[in-house]
Enzyme design. Structure first.
Site, PDB file in Angstrom:
ATOM      1  N   LYS A  55       2.907  -1.054  -0.649  1.00  0.00           N
ATOM      2  CA  LYS A  55       2.760  -0.098  -1.741  1.00  0.00           C
ATOM      3  C   LYS A  55       1.550  -0.367  -2.628  1.00  0.00           C
ATOM      4  CE  LYS A  55       6.398   2.760  -1.496  1.00  0.00           C
ATOM      5  NZ  LYS A  55       6.301   4.225  -1.527  1.00  0.00           N
ATOM      6  N   SER A 311       7.267  -3.690   6.183  1.00  0.00           N
ATOM      7  CA  SER A 311       6.643  -3.055   5.033  1.00  0.00           C
ATOM      8  C   SER A 311       6.819  -3.790   3.712  1.00  0.00           C
ATOM      9  CB  SER A 311       7.144  -1.618   4.893  1.00  0.00           C
ATOM     10  OG  SER A 311       8.548  -1.591   4.787  1.00  0.00           O
TER      11      SER A 311
END
Length: 327
Positions: A55, A311
């Site tokens: 992110k 992730s």
């Protein structure tokens, strides 16, 4: 912010923009994983990224193009934790105030890390309140700029830099990838991946992976239109509980993704244990879904070359300990 859809050129521009600020994470191969799956699996460990997840890439790309004069009231974002940390860290680097709307049940590690970067946190009840309405109200009152978690061209382009690196590193290794598996919540990482892989490795198929009770992408891809998950569902994958694919992300993903896969919480926990025991990596539940899809056989990697993205690695110690001890 641009309102048109991003493309591969935007991903390349984002890569240049965040170079030296975001970490270029390695592309790793593990004999134990290859033996378990029967293929060659290349792992992109965004758990090693700044703030512990991919992110930061999108937040850095978005905020690097923003000056304090353009955002006199700072930044407002909404997130269960990883986008929150990415925005908070990127805002701190730019000298911008950040206010993050977070669910009251967000993992305490993510809350603490977000505060640690200097952000203000406003909590909400994810079952009774709408985070976007709260965030827009705060932005309007403060004269702040909204930085959404996925439905933003600059965010998508920034997230796509992870896949751009996968394609570049695979090419250097002389490997032609057959597939790339990527976690999906709102679809920003999947969309950026589809753009980058489609441009550099057009023969590779991109699949998104979701928790079983939050498979809105899989349903939407199958139907050709965005489908919302019913309310009230729960998953250990707190980062992937968006109820509906983003409008911008689905416009990209709809015609480009090869399909959607879903995994159960039990399969996710098994993947977290495998990552820790065999790969020596700490992976949070949402970050482990692509690995879970391989280990559970939801995607058959036998005789193929497959890349997966881990992730994020922001998992509370108590939860991680429970998952490890359950094996």
């Amino acid at each position: 912010m641009k309102t048109d859809l991003p493309d591969a050129a935007d991903v390349r521009a984002a890569a240049a923009r965040i170079a030296g600020v975001a970490v270029r994470t390695p592309l790793l191969e593990f004999p134990a994983l290859n033996a378990r799956t029967g293929g060659r699996v290349f792992v992109k460990p965004e758990v090693l990224q700044r703030t512990g997840s991919f992110k930061f890439r999108g937040a850095c790309n978005r905020l690097s193009q923003l000056s304090s004069a353009e955002a006199p009231g700072g930044i407002v974002a909404w997130s269960s934790g990883n986008h929150a940390q990415g925005v908070a860290a990127a805002a701190a680097l730019r000298g911008l105030a950040a206010c993050i709307v977070m669910p009251s049940d967000a993992p305490q590690l993510k809350v603490a890390r977000t505060r640690g970067f200097g952000a203000e946190i406003v909590f909400y009840d994810r079952l009774k309140e709408n985070r976007e309405e709260i965030g827009r109200g705060l932005a309007a009152a403060r004269g702040a700029i909204i930085v959404p978690p996925y439905d933003d061209p600059d965010i998508i382009a920034g997230q796509g830099t992870a896949a751009l690196e996968i394609a570049e590193d695979a090419s250097r290794l002389g490997v032609g990838l057959d597939a790339v598996l990527v976690p999906a919540g709102g679809g920003g990482l999947a969309a950026g991946t589809a753009l980058a892989i489609g441009a550099l490795l057009p023969d590779a198929k991109v699949y998104c992976v979701e928790p079983a009770q939050f498979d809105d992408h899989a349903q939407s891809l199958a139907s050709g239109a965005r489908i919302e998950n019913p309310s009230g569902g729960h998953s250990i994958c707190d980062a992937l509980m968006a109820p509906l694919p983003g409008e911008v992300t689905f416009a990209i993903n709809g015609p480009r993704l090869a399909g959607g896969l879903s995994v159960t919480d039990g399969e996710v926990e098994a993947a977290m244990r495998f990552a820790f025991e065999e790969m020596k990596l700490v992976v949070e539940p949402g970050g482990a879904v692509a690995l879970a899809a391989l280990l559970s056989g939801k995607h058959d990697a036998r005789g193929a070359a497959v890349a997966i993205i881990l992730s994020g690695g922001n998992v509370d110690a108590a939860l991680f300990s429970r998952v490890l001890s359950a094996g």
